[in-house]
Design an enzyme around this catalytic site. Structure first.
Site, mmCIF file in Angstrom:
data_model
loop_
_atom_site.group_PDB
_atom_site.id
_atom_site.type_symbol
_atom_site.label_atom_id
_atom_site.label_comp_id
_atom_site.label_asym_id
_atom_site.label_seq_id
_atom_site.Cartn_x
_atom_site.Cartn_y
_atom_site.Cartn_z
ATOM 1 N N GLY A 109 0.839 -1.197 0.000
ATOM 2 C CA GLY A 109 0.000 0.000 0.000
ATOM 3 C C GLY A 109 0.869 1.240 0.000
ATOM 4 N N ALA A 166 0.462 6.420 4.754
ATOM 5 C CA ALA A 166 1.259 5.591 5.648
ATOM 6 C C ALA A 166 2.312 4.821 4.865
ATOM 7 C CB ALA A 166 0.361 4.636 6.433
ATOM 8 N N HIS A 201 -20.293 9.588 7.848
ATOM 9 C CA HIS A 201 -20.158 11.038 7.697
ATOM 10 C C HIS A 201 -21.519 11.638 7.359
ATOM 11 C CE1 HIS A 201 -18.651 14.914 6.477
ATOM 12 N NE2 HIS A 201 -17.450 14.562 6.867
ATOM 13 N N SER A 245 -17.949 18.733 2.161
ATOM 14 C CA SER A 245 -17.191 19.082 3.366
ATOM 15 C C SER A 245 -18.103 19.422 4.535
ATOM 16 C CB SER A 245 -16.283 20.268 3.072
ATOM 17 O OG SER A 245 -15.763 20.758 4.276
ATOM 18 N N ARG A 266 -19.971 14.332 14.140
ATOM 19 C CA ARG A 266 -20.424 13.554 12.989
ATOM 20 C C ARG A 266 -21.419 12.448 13.353
ATOM 21 N NH1 ARG A 266 -14.679 12.692 9.748
ATOM 22 N NH2 ARG A 266 -14.491 14.837 9.031
ATOM 23 N N HIS A 272 -17.688 6.427 5.807
ATOM 24 C CA HIS A 272 -16.576 7.294 5.425
ATOM 25 C C HIS A 272 -15.217 6.748 5.861
ATOM 26 C CE1 HIS A 272 -14.433 10.882 4.473
ATOM 27 N NE2 HIS A 272 -14.141 11.161 5.718
ATOM 28 N N ARG A 311 -13.444 8.905 14.967
ATOM 29 C CA ARG A 311 -12.285 9.713 14.596
ATOM 30 C C ARG A 311 -12.698 11.161 14.401
ATOM 31 N NH1 ARG A 311 -10.432 11.748 10.098
ATOM 32 N NH2 ARG A 311 -11.793 10.599 8.696
#
Lengths: 217, 641, 258
Positions: free
Chosen positions: B44, B48, B270, B288, B334, B405, B439
């Protein structure tokens, strides 16, 4: 690799050279037009202008060689770059919609350039070659030019050449500056208009001569 | 191989603020000339993966990196819009590493590991330095210094951004660093190449099996450590804001080879996405969160109100978020906003042709501030909305609906980001570590880069320096076995030649997960989901239709392999949701809510990370618990009233 | 309920699509009929067509796509002669079928360039772009070696211009649109971004030369300034960047001491 060689073999280097030689040729055209405009004062004026040029002696040959070099480099690179560009596309599209600032002028640079080259050859055969061979027929260059330009075939060839020149310049002038990296949103439009203006001025300037002469006769 | 209790390996006896520094000192080192003897496989190339591959190569390790896209630059990190948090305190508004740590633990509803979160907050500062040095064009103020904006769940301005393309710019920075190492010959990069299995030799992850997506060839790659940086599993729901190719395969294959999967039920929905328009819908587009600063969310007060929205007077509108949460109003977090949207739609008040949408109305903002002001703030978002829906949000309210999301769950890792399987490290969204049950905005980018740039390059030595590594060859039996198993699996998919497409199965799976393991879950629904998923999985292997062959590019076959893994994974996700008898963050169990309908945690019974061990196909998973301790943050109930 | 629920009328379309089994296959156009809703995205129309094909036992059309929100740069396609179709600054994945009407014919071709060989059907290999960036599209700074982010100020104008250039998604529409299949806009966007920032100055000369060098090696054409790239670019990257790269390359070629 030698930096200069790398530059000259790179696509950008070659485009830069084309732009520089092209701008040089534009300069030549302007000077040429200035000379031709003497015809408005008759054949004698042109002859006088020519004699003045000849009085430069060997320097004139140097200038002519330089001019020739500009043409050779410009045309040689054009053919080379075009071949490379064709190869880069490979298989073409079935359908194509042109966008951006693609115009008839920009798309026909190769054709207008080749027509100009042909015209140049005819032009040289007409005037420069006989002179170099010391032929009598060009003793009076002014009269010879007037003869050519006012004959139907000569006029036609001349106008075709001029049209090609106008089209070529329409795209070339602003394009050369972009290639040389001269670009700023404040001046870009101005440059493009200048290119268009230059094409018009040169076309009208050159075309006005035979038209004037024909009215004269 | 399976330890009785999970050891998170967090440093003990050191204050939290010094723990990472102390831990780095205590870690063994690999001297520079020895690093070239080690090969690290990085799967990947999102934030990261790219950052880890580049950093390790810079240090001198041999790196082989793999991605399924045609270029590392296309990993889905690129789509993150909003920004990246960092405790720089450039605004001098009281931010600090501790405050970022605190906000993140609280935002995660007290289900994250304190030490990891604190380290994340510490690393955030260096990330910004690193990215700026790489030429990431962050937004600047007129004085030439970096600009910040504020984001959900925080009362300070700590979010750095590059227009609405922060993820793209950060990824391109990491991709640049990766490119530099590829060019230097330190990283061997394989694109359009999918990891299909992890290879263990003597209980240690020593390699992977990949499938070249262009030629269909299976390849064996041996190394001294394997880094999975393969993102989340949001696409188990079929419709999500994830890219189409996002999948759980790498993580799931590692799981089946022994790595524990932790907290799979923590999924983030989301609230502001463009609603589904028809059965052909292939993905959902995020709008957004910032729109909720000026837009007001409402539905008609009565069911079946067919008037067009501008003809519905205020008296007949229910601004339900403002009504229920007077102090936070439209700016609740959220998970709260999403659940409430679902509630009003379940109540039959949803709008649009499907009834699965609520209005986000800018009428009042336009009247108050003028159209130009609103256009300056949100012009590009309004344009995107209009492009997709064909409606002009300046004159008609937007229709929005929640969508999957991000996934907080992932492979279990210790403080070194190493899974319980030695040699297997997991970074970014693919691990479970830093966000708990929810998150916060602008934290995903932070975690991906912290893991890749700063954590793994330091902690990988815990594995490499410690053990005396035997050389391993790809002709080892373990490689042969894993390759043969992979070949079989793909061959099997090709040989079914049933009557339903992969996409049909995937949609069906997604629908089950969305209906029963989505924004709100309950025991009955989850129990029935379990049997539905099992039945669907059986049907899949009997009736899926995968055409073509395995010897050239076959996108349908790629998809089929990924859906097969989603089919297995879904059962674990639902099982985890069923086992967690509390509500926390993104996991809302209807049985466990306060009288006002808010999430109710059960700290006594569930203050742990649930790490599941695969015991074999057809066997039930075994639960391992990592108990979570909160010594630096007091457990409280979140309230946004 | 709501204003939007205009009855969606399905439209029937004739699509002609380039099919090619593999890199060495000849390939050719095939015609299909497909029903689409105006609310579909262009790629969803292709999804629907693929489902239909597969139900009939025929392999689906291979095309690249991923994020489907206009940022990953994976989608491509030349649609009726235009890369990414007719909408301004819109990628194929964000193009919607309401741009078409019942009975329309749509021709879909891959991006064409010798440097972008076809992998299958509409899927192309754009790794040439990666190699151009590998040649120098970065600032050499090791992890952990960076000074504080506020150590250098960047004027907002410069930062904004750098961001304009950095918005490139590497899709290759510029190459597809260019009559010469030149990669100038792509290469210039990265050269420009880094040349505009103080951090990028140290390697400014070597970068321009190395990246142009690689661009040539990949077999892309040369720019003849039609600016079709700029018109096709889904991110609005301007040709001012090309001029900036030309400038840097020229200067570097004659003044650099590398």
């Amino acid at each position: 690799m030698n930096a200069l060689r790398r530059f000259l073999t790179s696509s950008l280097g070659q485009k830069t050279l084309m732009a520089l030689t092209g701008l040089g040729l534009v300069g030549f055209l302007v000077a040429h037009l200035a000379g031709n405009l003497t015809l408005f004062q008759g054949a004698e004026a042109l002859n006088e202008y020519e004699h003045k040029l000849e009085s430069f002696g060997p320097l004139l040959y140097v200038a002519e060689a330089g001019l020739g070099l500009l043409f050779v480099v410009h045309i040689g690179l054009a053919l080379r770059v075009t071949a490379r560009n064709r190869e880069a596309r490979g298989v073409g599209y079935r359908q194509r919609t042109h966008m951006g600032e693609s115009t008839v002028a920009s798309r026909s640079m190769l054709i207008s350039g080749l027509v100009l080259l042909l015209f140049l050859l005819v032009h040289l055969i007409d005037f420069r070659v006989p002179k170099a061979m010391g032929s009598d027929s060009v003793e009076d260059m002014g009269v010879a030019v007037i003869d050519r330009l006012t004959s139907p075939i000569g006029f036609l060839i001349y106008m075709v050449g001029l049209t090609a020149m106008g089209l070529h310049l329409r795209h070339a002038f602003a394009s050369a500056f972009q290639t040389l990296g001269v670009s700023h949103p404040r001046y870009s439009l101005w440059l493009r208009n200048a290119g268009f203006g230059l094409a018009v001025v040169l076309f009208v300037g050159f075309a006005s001569i035979p038209i004037y002469l024909m009215f004269q006769s | 191989m399976s330890p009785a209790t999970l050891d998170s390996k967090v440093p003990t006896g050191v204050p939290l603020a010094d723990a990472w520094t102390r831990h780095k000192f205590d870690l063994p080192l690999v001297n520079p000339s020895n690093r070239r003897k080690f090969t690290v496989l990085v799967v990947g190339t999102g934030l990261a993966g790219s950052s880890a591959a580049a950093s390790l190569a810079e240090m001198g390790y041999n790196v082989k990196a793999f991605c399924i896209q045609d270029s590392p630059r296309r990993a889905h990190s690129i789509a993150a819009q909003g920004g990246i948090n960092a405790a720089k305190n450039y605004k001098s508004d009281g931010d600090s590493v501790h405050r970022l740590f605190y906000d993140t633990v609280k935002g995660g509803d007290y289900r994250a590991r304190e030490h990891n979160v604190h380290r994340l907050a510490e690393a955030s500062v260096s990330i910004i330095d690193q990215c700026v040095a790489q030429g990431v064009p962050f937004a600047r103020e007129y004085g030439g210094l970096l600009d910040n904006r504020s984001f959900g769940g925080a009362q300070v301005s700590r979010t750095f951004y590059a227009r609405g393309q922060t993820g793209q710019q950060l990824l391109l920075g990491a991709y640049g660093a990766l490119n530099r190492q590829i060019s230097a010959g330190r990283v061997e990069m394989k694109t359009r190449c999918e990891m299909v299995d992890v290879v263990n030799v003597d209980g240690v992850a020593r390699g992977i099996i990949t499938r070249d997506l262009q030629t269909g060839e299976f390849e064996r790659h041996a190394g001294d450590a394997v880094l999975l940086c393969t993102g989340g599993y949001g696409n188990v729901f079929y419709l999500s804001t994830n890219a189409k190719a996002c999948n759980v395969t790498a993580a799931w294959r590692a799981h089946k080879r022994g790595a524990y999967f932790a907290n799979p039920c923590y999924t983030q929905i989301h609230p502001t996405c463009i609603p589904v328009s028809g059965h052909y819908q292939s993905k959902l587009t995020l709008m957004s969160e910032s729109l909720r600063n000026d837009g007001r969310v409402w539905v008609p007060k009565t069911q079946g109100d067919t008037r067009s929205p501008e003809q519905i007077p205020d008296a007949d509108r229910d601004y339900y978020l403002e009504r229920r949460y007077p102090s936070f109003g439209n700016l609740v977090p959220r998970d709260v906003a999403s659940r409430n949207a679902k509630a009003v739609c379940d109540d039959g008040k949803g709008v649009g042709s499907t009834g699965l949408a609520v209005f986000l109305d800018f009428r009042d903002a336009i009247q108050r501030d003028g159209r130009d002001t609103i256009a300056a703030k949100y012009g590009n978002l309004f344009q995107m909305y209009e492009r997709i829906t064909g409606e002009d949000p300046y004159s008609v309210p937007m229709r929005i609906f929640p969508a999957v999301h991000y996934t907080m769950g992932g492979l279990w890792v210790d403080y070194n980001l190493q899974s319980n399987l030695p040699g297997l490290f997991v970074l970014g969204e693919a691990n479970f570590s830093d966000h708990g049950a929810n998150r916060l905005g602008a934290s995903a980018l932070m975690q991906g880069l912290a893991d890749g740039y700063f954590v793994v390059p330091a902690t990988i030595t815990s594995h490499l320096a410690g053990a005396s590594m035997q050389a391993v060859s790809t002709s080892d039996d373990a490689f042969a076995e894993a390759e043969a198993a992979s070949r079989d699996r793909f061959q099997k998919l090709l040989s079914v030649r049933g009557s339903r497409s992969v996409d049909q199965f995937h949609r069906e799976l997604g629908q089950i997960c969305w209906d029963k393991c989505g924004m709100a879950r309950n025991q009955a629904g989850l129990t029935s989901a379990l049997s539905e998923i099992r039945a669907l999985r059986e049907a899949y292997w009997q009736d899926v239709n995968v055409l073509g062959d395995g010897a050239s590019l076959n996108q349908n076959l790629e998809h089929a392999g990924r859906v097969a893994d989603f089919m297995e994974f879904a059962e674990l996700m639902v099982g985890d949701a069923l086992h967690r008898e509390e509500s926390c963050g993104g996991h809302f169990r209807e049985e466990y809510q306060t009288e006002e309908g808010e999430a109710q945690r059960n700290d006594e019974a569930f203050t742990y990370a649930a790490a599941w061990e695969h015991k074999g196909d057809g066997q039930s998973h075994e639960l391992h618990k990592e108990s979570l301790t909160f010594d630096n943050v007091k457990l409280t109930t979140r309230s946004y009233k | 309920m709501g204003s939007s629920s205009t009855e969606t009328k399905m439209m029937r379309l004739n699509v002609e699509i380039w099919r090619q089994a593999g890199p060495s296959d000849g390939g050719g156009f095939e015609s299909y009929k497909v029903e689409a809703s105006p609310d579909m995205s262009f790629l969803e129309m292709l999804d629907v067509l693929n489902e239909k094909l597969m139900a009939d036992g025929r392999e689906g059309i291979a095309f690249d796509h991923d994020c489907r929100e206009g940022i990953c740069g994976m989608c491509s396609l030349v649609i009726n002669g235009q890369p990414h179709g007719p909408e301004n600054e819109t990628t194929t994945c964000q193009l919607h079928m309401r741009n078409y009407k019942d009975g329309d014919s749509i021709t879909i071709e891959p991006f064409r360039a010798t440097a972008f060989p076809i992998v299958k059907d509409l899927v192309i290999d754009r790794s040439a772009f990666d190699r151009i960036l590998q040649a120098g599209g970065y600032i050499s700074v090791n992890t952990g070696a960076a000074p504080d982010a506020h150590a250098v100020q960047v004027p907002k104008v410069q930062a904004d211009l750098a961001m304009d250039a950095a918005a490139c998604i590497g899709c290759g529409a510029c190459v597809a649109a260019c009559p010469n299949a030149a990669a100038m806009l792509f290469t210039a966007a990265k050269v420009s971004q880094l040349a505009l920032l103080p951090q990028g100055q140290a390697e400014r000369s070597s970068r321009a030369i190395a990246m142009v060098d690689q661009m040539d090696k990949e077999g892309f054409g040369a720019c003849t300034n039609h600016y079709e790239c700029m018109a096709a670019c889904p991110k609005g990257i301007t040709v001012e960047n090309i001029a900036r790269m030309n400038r840097d390359h020229l200067r570097a070629s004659f003044t650099s001491r590398d």
